[in-house]
Design a protein around this motif. Structure first.
Motif, mmCIF file in Angstrom:
data_model
loop_
_atom_site.group_PDB
_atom_site.id
_atom_site.type_symbol
_atom_site.label_atom_id
_atom_site.label_comp_id
_atom_site.label_asym_id
_atom_site.label_seq_id
_atom_site.Cartn_x
_atom_site.Cartn_y
_atom_site.Cartn_z
ATOM 1 N N HIS A 159 10.608 14.020 3.085
ATOM 2 C CA HIS A 159 11.628 15.033 3.356
ATOM 3 C C HIS A 159 11.610 15.395 4.833
ATOM 4 O O HIS A 159 10.650 15.092 5.552
ATOM 5 N N ALA A 160 12.670 16.080 5.269
ATOM 6 C CA ALA A 160 12.813 16.442 6.676
ATOM 7 C C ALA A 160 11.853 17.569 7.053
ATOM 8 O O ALA A 160 11.356 18.323 6.219
ATOM 9 N N ARG A 161 11.647 17.683 8.382
ATOM 10 C CA ARG A 161 10.729 18.702 8.901
ATOM 11 C C ARG A 161 11.341 20.102 8.820
ATOM 12 O O ARG A 161 12.568 20.263 8.717
ATOM 13 N N THR A 162 10.471 21.085 8.914
ATOM 14 C CA THR A 162 10.880 22.486 8.851
ATOM 15 C C THR A 162 11.999 22.788 9.838
ATOM 16 O O THR A 162 11.915 22.395 11.012
ATOM 17 N N LEU A 195 16.053 13.047 6.148
ATOM 18 C CA LEU A 195 14.798 12.315 6.329
ATOM 19 C C LEU A 195 15.093 10.969 6.970
ATOM 20 O O LEU A 195 14.365 10.520 7.872
ATOM 21 N N ALA A 196 16.173 10.338 6.527
ATOM 22 C CA ALA A 196 16.540 9.033 7.096
ATOM 23 C C ALA A 196 16.767 9.157 8.595
ATOM 24 O O ALA A 196 16.286 8.331 9.385
ATOM 25 N N ALA A 197 17.480 10.209 9.008
ATOM 26 C CA ALA A 197 17.757 10.391 10.440
ATOM 27 C C ALA A 197 16.469 10.667 11.214
ATOM 28 O O ALA A 197 16.262 10.138 12.317
ATOM 29 N N GLU A 198 15.600 11.485 10.637
ATOM 30 C CA GLU A 198 14.330 11.814 11.301
ATOM 31 C C GLU A 198 13.468 10.561 11.461
ATOM 32 O O GLU A 198 12.857 10.336 12.515
ATOM 33 N N ALA A 199 13.416 9.741 10.415
ATOM 34 C CA ALA A 199 12.602 8.523 10.463
ATOM 35 C C ALA A 199 13.157 7.541 11.494
ATOM 36 O O ALA A 199 12.412 6.954 12.288
ATOM 37 N N ARG A 200 14.486 7.373 11.500
ATOM 38 C CA ARG A 200 15.094 6.394 12.418
ATOM 39 C C ARG A 200 15.011 6.849 13.870
ATOM 40 O O ARG A 200 14.979 6.020 14.781
ATOM 41 N N GLU A 215 13.214 0.457 7.601
ATOM 42 C CA GLU A 215 14.134 0.363 6.466
ATOM 43 C C GLU A 215 14.065 1.679 5.709
ATOM 44 O O GLU A 215 12.969 2.128 5.340
ATOM 45 N N VAL A 216 15.207 2.324 5.481
ATOM 46 C CA VAL A 216 15.224 3.594 4.748
ATOM 47 C C VAL A 216 16.113 3.463 3.520
ATOM 48 O O VAL A 216 17.242 2.979 3.622
ATOM 49 N N ALA A 217 15.579 3.857 2.373
ATOM 50 C CA ALA A 217 16.388 3.985 1.163
ATOM 51 C C ALA A 217 16.849 5.439 1.093
ATOM 52 O O ALA A 217 16.044 6.336 0.825
ATOM 53 N N THR A 218 18.132 5.670 1.371
ATOM 54 C CA THR A 218 18.684 7.028 1.326
ATOM 55 C C THR A 218 19.160 7.273 -0.102
ATOM 56 O O THR A 218 20.188 6.756 -0.510
ATOM 57 N N VAL A 219 18.385 8.066 -0.840
ATOM 58 C CA VAL A 219 18.659 8.212 -2.279
ATOM 59 C C VAL A 219 19.490 9.446 -2.594
ATOM 60 O O VAL A 219 19.888 9.645 -3.749
ATOM 61 N N LYS A 220 19.764 10.271 -1.561
ATOM 62 C CA LYS A 220 20.638 11.423 -1.790
ATOM 63 C C LYS A 220 21.152 11.955 -0.457
ATOM 64 O O LYS A 220 20.523 11.742 0.582
#
Ligand SMILES: [Zn+2]
Length: 275
Positions: free
Chosen positions: A105-108, A160-165, A172-177
């Motif tokens: 999940h994304a950061r605070t 989370l995908a944006a934070e990871a990238r 590779e990110v699986a964006t599940v929602k």
């Protein structure tokens, strides 16, 4: 090939509210831990299909006893229960070839991100290393990076995908929602999420992995932990080497990333005693 899986729950498909993530006998938590277990199995099977010979799974949420061990792929080894010294990435070392961060999940402080927080969300507000804010993804990925292990794949919501990238452009990110607010999402079904995750794992392990090692910045490391309340900083400031920087902020400086990671954990645990 040896693969390390760090498994959280907030980023699992279908999970949107605290009812899903706070361990209890509630129907919602009991459903969510099954979705979490099924997502881990999808990733693990894809990893073995891609050539993994050894897969460790670290149950890394809350009490670290969420995953239903009797339903896990029988080829994995499970790290369950707590405390574990290096927390969400305990046991990772130079012997692993790749890491997968599932259900993250994304950061605070991230806007419209499902259950944004970092580690002890009722204690810590902001975590900064050399002035840069990080969440669980970044701090855990740098711990893997300190051992030379690339984080090749993650799953979670679009934030989370944006934070990871932003940290690892080739992950590779699986964006599940798609998060709609802190406690709402437009989500894939568990079955569709499992397909996304398996595909991402296959691509990640089949591709060039080395680009996904997130090296910590140059030492010395200045860690600034900002707490939710001054009372928490009062306790955390007792830690040897700690410096009170502001009402809610305590600094700890070190030259080894693993030690800074441990100090971050220790400061948050100390702060939690003031809850
Ligand atoms: Zn969690």
């Amino acid at each position: 090939m040896r693969v390390y899986v760090s498994s959280d729950i907030e980023g699992v498909a279908g999970v949107a509210t605290l009812d899903h993530t706070v361990p209890s006998a509630s129907v919602e938590y009991q459903r969510a831990r099954r979705w979490m277990t099924a997502e881990v199995n999808a990733a693990v099977r894809a990893a073995f299909d891609a050539g993994a010979g050894d897969v460790w799974v670290n149950d890394a949420h809350g009490p670290n006893t969420n995953l239903l061990v009797e339903e896990l792929d029988e080829r994995v080894e499970l790290l369950t229960g707590k405390p574990k010294g290096l927390n969400m990435v305990h046991g990772i070392d130079e012997g692993f070839d790749a890491a997968l961060f599932l259900g993250y999940h994304a950061r605070t402080g991230t806007a419209e991100a499902v259950l944004d927080h970092a580690y002890l969300g009722s204690v810590g507000f902001d975590l900064r290393l050399n002035g840069v804010g990080y969440g669980e993804f970044g701090l855990n990925a740098m711990l893997a990076g300190a051992f030379g292990v690339p984080v090749v794949m993650a799953s979670g919501d679009d934030k989370l995908a944006a934070e990871a990238r932003a940290l690892l452009p080739r992950i590779e990110v699986a964006t599940v929602k798609q998060a709609l607010s802190r406690t709402a999402a437009r989500t894939l079904t568990p079955a569709a999420a499992r397909s996304e995750i398996a595909g991402a794992v296959r691509r990640a392990l089949g591709g060039e992995r080395g680009a996904n090692v997130l090296a910590p910045p140059e030492p010395p490391f200045e860690l600034d932990v900002t707490f939710l309340r001054t009372s928490m900083a009062d306790v955390a400031a007792v830690m040897p080497g700690a410096e009170r920087r502001a009402g809610r902020t305590v600094r700890w400086v070190g030259d080894e990333y693993v030690e800074v990671f441990r100090a971050c954990r220790a400061l948050l645990l100390l702060g939690a005693t003031a809850l």
